[in-house]
Enzyme design. Structure first.
Site: not given
Ligand code: XMP
Length: 513
Positions: A55, A82-83, A172, A174, A230, A369
């Protein structure tokens, strides 16, 4: 087997959607929910693990996002990033301080050393690069926690309470800059939370089809098919579930690329759905005749689209359900957490107002997606449809600069096809996220054979981007540009000059109009 789901609690970090995607890539279902989620909602969700995201703020800042501390008594493993890590430390009796000028403030790629006996880092190298972005750090580690990673500047890059399954990392995992970030997350999911990896699109298809059958019963379903990924996958899923109860209205505005309309229609041949292809080319071209202003083109096309769809819907009469191809990033970007609302998405703007129906079904609203594409494959849609690049609603009308005629559209279609064909032959599709030709309204002098020509200039555009909000132009090899240019000038009458657009977005946009 029990449904396995991980809850990601969103504290407003910029990579939060990416965390959810990474978890799903490990075949574990997850949902991203705002930090305002209540304990009752969490209990009802029944997660096998919880992830606290990063955050923007400091845990001590006034109004900083918090959690109900009872969350630590639920007996569910928690990974704080992190946060999220600082928040966990703060709640469990540690001390977090602003690093300010302190050497412990870290940003960017950082050499990090891991305790590979810790379950989170088991099987990973003892040293690797992580991506840091934090101003605060843990001055005192909470009781029961041990240090599980450090960097040259920071003694506590990761903390672990193995007994309770609580882990915190300052980096992080990710983002791609973190080596072994995906493996660390996998360890959390499989070793700590005990996931089995049951989230696959094959299973999703079965569950979704059964759920849709139960919900729809004998009802009538209507779907506006655009030919994009989609809406095509949503249509295929509904087709699989309820077959002939589904009517797909495919408004062919004559502004598609070469063969696209036929390809979309052919893709639905295996299902017994009612496929209404409305050939509205003349209507659209009549309305667009002489119009040169880009925003007017867009408006005319949008309004005409609704009108055509409305007329078709009236022929069908009242329906029970209207299907929309909303996907998870649309839902998240429309605001789940504390992050600013980036944009509120609308699929085919305003449609529901014009059609008589009871309820909207959004069968893809929980999928990313790449999952939508995979589901499309599971349903047997052809690869060219499933991997189709984004295509704007107004179609080629905003790629013919100035006034639009059928001749110009045909010229552009032919040139655009050659560009795509050469990109495919050179196997470059993976290096570009969107690529197309633009027919400019500029003419210039050329020489063909022994004669003078005075023909149009065609522009090639290709961008590489992750979100289309910013984009870079693709460094296409010269040989490929050369092959495209030679072929177009030789094969497409009316074009005698090719240019390549080398502007990033910003300051340019992806489309020219
Ligand atoms: P721009 O030109 O704004 O394009 O940089 C960003 C992305 O959006 C697509 N685009 C549209 N998509 N309806 C759509 O569904 C539209 O009116 C529209 N205009 C642009 C564009 O192709 C690119 O992928």
């Amino acid at each position: 087997m029990k449904r396995e789901a991980v809850l990601i609690i969103d504290f407003g970090g910029q990579y939060n959607q990416l965390i959810a995607r990474r978890v799903r890539e490990h075949h574990v279902y997850c949902e991203l929910k705002s930090y305002t989620v209540t304990l009752d909602e969490i209990r009802a969700f029944d997660p096998i693990g919880i992830i606290f995201t990063g955050g923007p703020g400091s845990v001590y800042a006034p109004g900083a996002p918090q959690v109900d501390p009872v969350i630590f008594d639920l007996g569910v493993p928690i990974l704080g990033i992190c946060y999220g890590c600082q928040l966990m430390a703060h709640h469990l009796g540690g001390q977090v301080t602003p690093a300010q000028d302190d050497a412990a403030r870290e940003y960017g790629k950082t050499h990090t050393y891991f305790d590979t006996d810790c379950r989170l880092f088991r099987g990973l190298p003892a040293e690797s690069v992580t991506w840091m972005s934090h101003g605060d750090y843990m001055a005192r580690v909470p009781e029961g926690f041990s240090l599980a990673a450090h960097s040259d500047n920071c003694p506590n890059v990761a903390i672990a309470d193995e007994a309770r399954g609580f882990y915190g990392v300052q980096y992080h995992p990710e983002v791609n800059h973190t080596e072994y970030g995906a493996q660390m997350l996998k360890n959390f999911l499989y070793e700590v939370c005990g996931a089995h990896g049951t989230w696959t699109m094959g299973d999703y298809k079965k569950t979704a089809v059964a759920g849709l059958r139960e919900k729809i019963g004998g009802g009538k379903v209507l779907l506006a098919l655009s030919g994009g990924v989609d809406s095509s996958v949503a249509a295929a899923l509904l087709a699989e579930a309820v077959g002939s109860q589904l009517t797909c209205v495919f408004v062919d505005h004559g502004l598609m690329r070469k063969d696209e309309g036929d390809e979309v229609e052919a893709a639905f041949a295996p299902w017994p759905v009612n496929f209404a292809r409305v050939n509205a080319e003349k209507r659209f071209l009549d309305k667009l005749a002489g119009v040169t202003e880009p925003e007017r083109k867009r408006k005319i096309i949008g309004e005409e689209f609704i009108r055509v769809f409305e007329e078709e819907a009236k022929k069908i009469g009242a329906v029970d359900y209207l299907v929309q191809g909303t996907i998870y990033p649309d839902v998240v970007e429309s605001g789940t957490g504390d992050a600013a609302v980036i944009k509120s998405h609308h699929n085919v703007g305003g449609l529901p107002d014009y059609v008589d129906f009871k309820e909207i079904i959004e069968p893809l609203r929980l999928l990313f997606k790449d999952e939508v594409r995979q589901l499309g494959r599971e349903l047997g849609l052809p690869e060219y449809l499933v991997t189709r690049q984004p295509f704007p609603g107004p179609g080629l009308a905003i790629r013919v600069i100035g006034d639009i005629t059928k001749e110009k559209l045909d010229t552009l279609r032919q040139a655009d096809y050659i560009f795509r064909d050469e990109v495919a032959k050179a196997h470059l599709e993976g290096t570009m996220d969107q690529y197309f030709a633009v027919l400019t309204n500029m003419r210039s002098v050329g020489v063909m054979g022994d004669g003078r020509t005075y023909d149009y200039t065609l522009a090639l555009r290709s961008v590489t981007t992750s979100d289309f909000m910013t984009a870079d132009w693709t460094r296409i090899p010269y040989e490929v540009l050369d092959a495209v240019s030679t072929r177009i000038v030789n094969e497409v009458p009316g074009i005698n000059r090719i240019v390549y657009d080398i502007t990033a977005k910003p300051p340019a946009t992806v489309e020219w109009e």
